[in-house]
Design an enzyme around this catalytic site. Sequence first.
Site, PDB file in Angstrom:
ATOM      1  N   ILE A  77       0.840  -1.194   0.000  1.00 25.43           N
ATOM      2  CA  ILE A  77       0.000   0.000   0.000  1.00 25.43           C
ATOM      3  C   ILE A  77       0.881   1.251   0.000  1.00 25.43           C
ATOM      4  O   ILE A  77       1.705   1.443   0.888  1.00 25.43           O
ATOM      5  CB  ILE A  77      -0.947   0.021   1.216  1.00 25.43           C
ATOM      6  CG1 ILE A  77      -1.778  -1.271   1.280  1.00 25.43           C
ATOM      7  CG2 ILE A  77      -1.848   1.247   1.150  1.00 25.43           C
ATOM      8  CD1 ILE A  77      -2.672  -1.509   0.080  1.00 25.43           C
ATOM      9  N   LYS A  78       0.687   2.082  -1.013  1.00 25.96           N
ATOM     10  CA  LYS A  78       1.420   3.344  -1.113  1.00 25.96           C
ATOM     11  C   LYS A  78       0.736   4.397  -0.236  1.00 25.96           C
ATOM     12  O   LYS A  78      -0.470   4.589  -0.327  1.00 25.96           O
ATOM     13  CB  LYS A  78       1.444   3.827  -2.560  1.00 25.96           C
ATOM     14  CG  LYS A  78       2.230   2.942  -3.497  1.00 25.96           C
ATOM     15  CD  LYS A  78       2.153   3.456  -4.933  1.00 25.96           C
ATOM     16  CE  LYS A  78       2.772   4.827  -5.093  1.00 25.96           C
ATOM     17  NZ  LYS A  78       2.716   5.302  -6.495  1.00 25.96           N
ATOM     18  N   ILE A  79       1.542   5.077   0.569  1.00 20.41           N
ATOM     19  CA  ILE A  79       0.993   6.048   1.521  1.00 20.41           C
ATOM     20  C   ILE A  79       1.846   7.323   1.485  1.00 20.41           C
ATOM     21  O   ILE A  79       3.064   7.260   1.657  1.00 20.41           O
ATOM     22  CB  ILE A  79       0.966   5.453   2.939  1.00 20.41           C
ATOM     23  CG1 ILE A  79       0.027   4.235   2.973  1.00 20.41           C
ATOM     24  CG2 ILE A  79       0.536   6.507   3.953  1.00 20.41           C
ATOM     25  CD1 ILE A  79      -0.037   3.525   4.297  1.00 20.41           C
TER      26      ILE A  79
END
Length: 345
Positions: free
Chosen positions: A141-143
Amino acid sequence: MTNTLLSQIQALGVVVDIDSMDRKAAESLSVSTTFHSMTSNQAIVNGQLQVQWDANLEPLVSQYVQDAAIDISTEDGILKVLNLVTVLLASKVIPYLDKTGRVLAQTSPRTAYDKDATVAHAKGLISVFGKHGISRDRVCIKIPVTPQSILACKELEESGIRTLGTCLFSVPQAMAASQAGCLSISPYFNELRVHFPEGASSYIEYSDPVQQHPMSPIIYSIIQAFKERQTSTTVVPASIITLDEAVALARLRPHHLTISDRVLALLAVAPGRSDDELAAVTLKVTEEKSVFDADYLSNNAAALQIALSKDAETSRKIKEALEIFGRQEEESIQFLRKALSANEA
């Protein structure tokens, strides 16, 4: 096999990821190369949503909305639909990745300054991936790296969900992501705005980007700091526009590069370059040792908050990136509401 610029970069030990959700492009490019992972963001999702809607997405999304009784007029409802679209698009590309590669999806920019909402969105994405046969060991997951979201990364990593720190333009952001245990970080080489018509005129094409581009010494400093500290977080530079920029970044010897299908297609046919043109470089480290050694997570990421408050340029870039991703997300929402409402009529 022909010695292309792409094969040369890979031969340096730099792993190549595809920054695209275009299944046809991934399939075409996979004939000549292998990708490890697939990266995406709200802009990539929005583009492919509109391209693939009728042929690939509409029946599945419409059935989901009906079966789950989703109220698309609410924010919660339409974001659930957008999560599904993201997963469906990723599922079309994963067959062309390494068996250990991951598909990466980005949390909403509207949650970037809310730790709990970021965690909830990440877990929601993981749940939808799982329901479509993609286990969490194939997902990251890119955050966006803000003080609030970096604490979300730490919480997610501790729960077994891998994360990548994005919207990243500075050493303090990178060190915070490493301290949070992120799987990877993606420092942007170019600002996000240069990929869109309204910001294209601000793009500067340097004749020698490894020496002239302002992000080169920052990314070099991050790579060296991670090596010295033997951190497990990998560096995956993004936002690459030209072949020369891909070469420049490869000369910094990051772990990965994530590259758009357009640039990958050019690299796959570009002739190889000399050893000197691909040789590793040594640049000046941009920060004092104290910047690398600071504790960026304690006291609710206070040190990162302070660092960003003193860095107007990085703060501007983060703000602009989140605004652009927000507009792209909103375009997707409006497209989905219009398309799904038309189906109900």
